[in-house]
Design a protein around this motif. Structure first.
Motif, PDB file in Angstrom:
ATOM      1  N   ALA A 281      68.002 -32.549 -60.382  1.00  0.00           N
ATOM      2  CA  ALA A 281      66.716 -32.824 -61.026  1.00  0.00           C
ATOM      3  C   ALA A 281      65.665 -31.770 -60.693  1.00  0.00           C
ATOM      4  O   ALA A 281      64.944 -31.299 -61.586  1.00  0.00           O
ATOM      5  N   SER A 282      65.552 -31.394 -59.449  1.00  0.00           N
ATOM      6  CA  SER A 282      64.502 -30.442 -59.046  1.00  0.00           C
ATOM      7  C   SER A 282      64.651 -29.088 -59.735  1.00  0.00           C
ATOM      8  O   SER A 282      63.680 -28.589 -60.331  1.00  0.00           O
ATOM      9  N   PRO A 283      65.829 -28.446 -59.693  1.00  0.00           N
ATOM     10  CA  PRO A 283      65.929 -27.157 -60.394  1.00  0.00           C
ATOM     11  C   PRO A 283      65.757 -27.265 -61.905  1.00  0.00           C
ATOM     12  O   PRO A 283      65.212 -26.345 -62.530  1.00  0.00           O
ATOM     13  N   ILE A 284      66.184 -28.383 -62.504  1.00  0.00           N
ATOM     14  CA  ILE A 284      65.990 -28.547 -63.947  1.00  0.00           C
ATOM     15  C   ILE A 284      64.503 -28.612 -64.270  1.00  0.00           C
ATOM     16  O   ILE A 284      64.016 -27.935 -65.182  1.00  0.00           O
ATOM     17  N   LEU A 285      63.757 -29.413 -63.518  1.00  0.00           N
ATOM     18  CA  LEU A 285      62.323 -29.551 -63.765  1.00  0.00           C
ATOM     19  C   LEU A 285      61.586 -28.244 -63.493  1.00  0.00           C
ATOM     20  O   LEU A 285      60.661 -27.873 -64.227  1.00  0.00           O
ATOM     21  N   GLU A 286      61.988 -27.534 -62.453  1.00  0.00           N
ATOM     22  CA  GLU A 286      61.355 -26.249 -62.142  1.00  0.00           C
ATOM     23  C   GLU A 286      61.586 -25.247 -63.268  1.00  0.00           C
ATOM     24  O   GLU A 286      60.676 -24.506 -63.658  1.00  0.00           O
ATOM     25  N   LYS A 287      62.802 -25.227 -63.814  1.00  0.00           N
ATOM     26  CA  LYS A 287      63.105 -24.291 -64.891  1.00  0.00           C
ATOM     27  C   LYS A 287      62.303 -24.632 -66.148  1.00  0.00           C
ATOM     28  O   LYS A 287      61.796 -23.731 -66.845  1.00  0.00           O
ATOM     29  N   LYS A 288      62.151 -25.912 -66.441  1.00  0.00           N
ATOM     30  CA  LYS A 288      61.396 -26.291 -67.629  1.00  0.00           C
ATOM     31  C   LYS A 288      59.917 -25.919 -67.490  1.00  0.00           C
ATOM     32  O   LYS A 288      59.283 -25.534 -68.479  1.00  0.00           O
ATOM     33  N   ARG A 289      59.374 -26.008 -66.302  1.00  0.00           N
ATOM     34  CA  ARG A 289      57.997 -25.557 -66.083  1.00  0.00           C
ATOM     35  C   ARG A 289      57.895 -24.042 -66.284  1.00  0.00           C
ATOM     36  O   ARG A 289      56.913 -23.546 -66.843  1.00  0.00           O
ATOM     37  N   GLN A 290      58.915 -23.330 -65.832  1.00  0.00           N
ATOM     38  CA  GLN A 290      58.919 -21.881 -65.997  1.00  0.00           C
ATOM     39  C   GLN A 290      58.979 -21.500 -67.470  1.00  0.00           C
ATOM     40  O   GLN A 290      58.274 -20.588 -67.919  1.00  0.00           O
ATOM     41  N   ILE A 291      59.794 -22.214 -68.231  1.00  0.00           N
ATOM     42  CA  ILE A 291      59.887 -21.954 -69.673  1.00  0.00           C
ATOM     43  C   ILE A 291      58.531 -22.176 -70.337  1.00  0.00           C
ATOM     44  O   ILE A 291      58.110 -21.389 -71.195  1.00  0.00           O
ATOM     45  N   ALA A 292      57.839 -23.241 -69.946  1.00  0.00           N
ATOM     46  CA  ALA A 292      56.511 -23.515 -70.505  1.00  0.00           C
ATOM     47  C   ALA A 292      55.536 -22.391 -70.172  1.00  0.00           C
ATOM     48  O   ALA A 292      54.710 -21.993 -71.018  1.00  0.00           O
ATOM     49  N   GLU A 293      55.622 -21.855 -68.965  1.00  0.00           N
ATOM     50  CA  GLU A 293      54.751 -20.739 -68.583  1.00  0.00           C
ATOM     51  C   GLU A 293      55.060 -19.502 -69.419  1.00  0.00           C
ATOM     52  O   GLU A 293      54.146 -18.773 -69.829  1.00  0.00           O
ATOM     53  N   TRP A 294      56.347 -19.255 -69.676  1.00  0.00           N
ATOM     54  CA  TRP A 294      56.715 -18.111 -70.521  1.00  0.00           C
ATOM     55  C   TRP A 294      56.126 -18.266 -71.920  1.00  0.00           C
ATOM     56  O   TRP A 294      55.608 -17.316 -72.498  1.00  0.00           O
ATOM     57  N   TYR A 295      56.236 -19.462 -72.468  1.00  0.00           N
ATOM     58  CA  TYR A 295      55.660 -19.708 -73.797  1.00  0.00           C
ATOM     59  C   TYR A 295      54.138 -19.536 -73.777  1.00  0.00           C
ATOM     60  O   TYR A 295      53.555 -18.952 -74.702  1.00  0.00           O
ATOM     61  N   GLN A 296      53.501 -20.063 -72.746  1.00  0.00           N
ATOM     62  CA  GLN A 296      52.047 -19.970 -72.666  1.00  0.00           C
ATOM     63  C   GLN A 296      51.606 -18.513 -72.697  1.00  0.00           C
ATOM     64  O   GLN A 296      50.650 -18.147 -73.402  1.00  0.00           O
ATOM     65  N   HIS A 297      52.304 -17.684 -71.966  1.00  0.00           N
ATOM     66  CA  HIS A 297      51.969 -16.256 -71.934  1.00  0.00           C
ATOM     67  C   HIS A 297      52.349 -15.585 -73.253  1.00  0.00           C
ATOM     68  O   HIS A 297      51.568 -14.791 -73.812  1.00  0.00           O
ATOM     69  N   GLY A 298      53.536 -15.906 -73.778  1.00  0.00           N
ATOM     70  CA  GLY A 298      54.040 -15.223 -74.960  1.00  0.00           C
ATOM     71  C   GLY A 298      53.296 -15.563 -76.236  1.00  0.00           C
ATOM     72  O   GLY A 298      53.313 -14.774 -77.186  1.00  0.00           O
ATOM     73  N   LEU A 299      52.636 -16.724 -76.277  1.00  0.00           N
ATOM     74  CA  LEU A 299      51.937 -17.152 -77.488  1.00  0.00           C
ATOM     75  C   LEU A 299      50.423 -16.991 -77.377  1.00  0.00           C
ATOM     76  O   LEU A 299      49.686 -17.384 -78.289  1.00  0.00           O
ATOM     77  N   GLU A 300      49.971 -16.396 -76.313  1.00  0.00           N
ATOM     78  CA  GLU A 300      48.535 -16.255 -76.081  1.00  0.00           C
ATOM     79  C   GLU A 300      47.882 -15.450 -77.203  1.00  0.00           C
ATOM     80  O   GLU A 300      48.411 -14.442 -77.672  1.00  0.00           O
ATOM     81  N   GLY A 301      46.724 -15.939 -77.645  1.00  0.00           N
ATOM     82  CA  GLY A 301      45.958 -15.223 -78.645  1.00  0.00           C
ATOM     83  C   GLY A 301      46.286 -15.576 -80.082  1.00  0.00           C
ATOM     84  O   GLY A 301      45.620 -15.092 -81.004  1.00  0.00           O
ATOM     85  N   LEU A 302      47.277 -16.433 -80.295  1.00  0.00           N
ATOM     86  CA  LEU A 302      47.646 -16.842 -81.653  1.00  0.00           C
ATOM     87  C   LEU A 302      46.856 -18.087 -82.062  1.00  0.00           C
ATOM     88  O   LEU A 302      46.355 -18.825 -81.203  1.00  0.00           O
ATOM     89  N   PRO A 303      46.764 -18.371 -83.364  1.00  0.00           N
ATOM     90  CA  PRO A 303      46.016 -19.551 -83.824  1.00  0.00           C
ATOM     91  C   PRO A 303      46.830 -20.846 -83.654  1.00  0.00           C
ATOM     92  O   PRO A 303      47.176 -21.520 -84.628  1.00  0.00           O
ATOM     93  N   LEU A 304      47.125 -21.158 -82.429  1.00  0.00           N
ATOM     94  CA  LEU A 304      47.894 -22.348 -82.080  1.00  0.00           C
ATOM     95  C   LEU A 304      47.615 -22.696 -80.628  1.00  0.00           C
ATOM     96  O   LEU A 304      47.004 -21.925 -79.886  1.00  0.00           O
ATOM     97  N   ARG A 305      48.065 -23.892 -80.228  1.00  0.00           N
ATOM     98  CA  ARG A 305      47.841 -24.341 -78.846  1.00  0.00           C
ATOM     99  C   ARG A 305      49.085 -25.045 -78.326  1.00  0.00           C
ATOM    100  O   ARG A 305      49.657 -25.888 -78.997  1.00  0.00           O
ATOM    101  N   LEU A 306      49.503 -24.660 -77.129  1.00  0.00           N
ATOM    102  CA  LEU A 306      50.613 -25.314 -76.449  1.00  0.00           C
ATOM    103  C   LEU A 306      50.099 -26.536 -75.701  1.00  0.00           C
ATOM    104  O   LEU A 306      49.044 -26.472 -75.061  1.00  0.00           O
ATOM    105  N   LEU A 307      50.825 -27.667 -75.819  1.00  0.00           N
ATOM    106  CA  LEU A 307      50.469 -28.826 -75.003  1.00  0.00           C
ATOM    107  C   LEU A 307      50.666 -28.459 -73.543  1.00  0.00           C
ATOM    108  O   LEU A 307      51.781 -28.176 -73.107  1.00  0.00           O
TER     109      LEU A 307
END
Length: 405
Positions: A281-307
């Motif tokens: 459970a711990s590594p799965i949850l950690e990886k999913k948080r990392q994926i969200a951070e990648w998306y947050q950085h990769g989509l920055e500045g676009l006309p959209l918002r990540l939850l």
């Protein structure tokens, strides 16, 4: 990843938007030199890299493959310890978990249960199946979760319960909901189907209500293939739920049944898979948080918002979900991603708009989020390159002008 577009990559398609059909010319931004599509990026797939096979083989070798066997108790005990509760019982899926909780509490015709309209339909279906009436409320624009102020507005003398749904891995505003339920003497049910690993003020969701339910379907953070868990506030409530889930059979008299019961038990094989999942459970949850951070950085500045994640909460990021600013570009964007071999899915339709529970009312925030939102690939084995690919394709959509009407 190519940032430039070639004439031979361009094709035309007619796509549907929430308001109208729009002629959009789009480009497949990912193609090999021979024009073959890129590798498919799915929305989700389970992470089965632990002892799942080993534990399932133990079930087969022992012949304990149905609802009796040591893995059921082991899975329940480990799950209870991880979320910080004492009273749990496993069931065969997340929908019956909700139904069992509601049947245990016992509702009658005319009883009202407040539920967000922006939720998966199982939340509402089980209310109807339990004989009660769903009363829909709106969501908050920032968190996408049930709006406590709207909950308070919808309380009537017939209100018996509130169902809080922790949507897409973000926590509801539990202090406000608990206070409302205490003030009006209402049951509080937490639908945590999408919220394993989600916390509110350092406390795992599912530990606030009288009942809480979890899902372990194949696309959930922790899976058993099909499965669910019921969490009760007290031993008395849990005992009543367990009695009903096992066909209401008497613990003292063989094949004696004293109520309408259900066969909602989890199999030993499913529990074996679940135990192996919980061990990771711990590594799965950690990886999913990392994926969200990648998306947050990769989509920055676009006309959209990540939850994202809000103060005093921990988002488990079951799905990485975005809302675009303009609802008319949501479906063209999905089509653009599909052309690039990237799977997405839309946010849920507001339940008050569905045929079998349609209500003549308006919930502007929920309706807006539903029209603008989509889920992006979020599976634990998604690589940085995979997220970069998704983000690059999304950027190419906005650069291309396909979003302009």
């Amino acid at each position: 990843m190519r940032d430039t577009l070639r004439d031979e990559d361009v094709s035309a398609a007619t796509v549907a938007s929430p308001q109208k059909r729009t002629q959009v010319t789009y480009v497949n931004p990912i193609s090999s030199p021979r024009g073959a599509p890129s590798e498919f990026i799915p929305l989700y797939r389970p992470y089965l890299c632990g002892k799942e096979k080993e534990y399932v083989n133990q079930c087969l070798d022992s012949s304990w493959i149905s609802s009796r066997g040591t893995f059921v108790e082991r899975f329940e005990a480990k799950f209870a310890a991880l979320i910080g509760t004492a009273h749990v019982t496993s069931v065969c899926n997340g929908t019956v978990a909700l139904h069992l909780a509601l049947e245990t509490l016992g509702f009658a015709a005319g009883d009202e249960i407040i539920v967000p309209t922006l939720t998966y339909v199982a939340s509402v279906n089980t209310i109807i199946q339990a004989g009660a009436t769903p009363v829909f409320v709106d969501s908050r624009e920032d968190t996408w979760q049930i709006d406590p102020e709207d909950v308070r507005r919808k309380i009537t003398p017939r209100t018996k319960a509130v169902m809080a749904v922790h949507l897409y891995g973000q926590a509801c505003e539990m202090d406000a909901l608990v206070n409302i339920c205490e003030e009006f003497d209402l049951w509080l049910i937490e639908d945590c189907a999408e919220a394993f690993g989600t916390y509110y003020k350092d406390r795992h969701v599912g530990t606030f209500g009288d009942f809480a339910t979890f899902s372990f379907f194949g696309n959930k953070t922790i899976t058993t293939g099909e499965g669910g868990m019921v969490v009760a506030k007290s031993k008395n409530l849990l005992d009543r739920a367990y009695h009903l889930k096992t066909q209401a059979v008497s613990p003292h008299r063989e094949y004696w049944h004293d109520a309408v019961g259900y066969n909602y038990r989890m199999t030993n094989i499913c529990a074996a898979i679940g135990l192996a999942q919980l061990e990771n459970a711990s590594p799965i949850l950690e990886k999913k948080r990392q994926i969200a951070e990648w998306y947050q950085h990769g989509l920055e500045g676009l006309p959209l918002r990540l939850l994202g994640e809000f103060p005093e909460t921990t988002n488990s990021y079951w799905m990485c979900s975005i809302v675009v600013d303009d609802p008319d570009v949501r479906q063209p964007l999905r089509d653009w991603l599909k052309a690039a071999n990237i799977e997405t899915r839309p946010l849920f339709h507001p339940c008050h708009t569905l045929p079998h529970c349609k209500a003549d009312e308006t919930h502007p925030v929920a309706q807006s989020l539903s029209a603008r939102g989509l889920n992006l690939p979020s599976f634990p084995e998604l690589s940085p390159e995979g997220v970069t690919t998704v983000c690059t394709v999304i950027r190419s959509f906005f650069r291309s002008g396909a979003n302009e009407r």
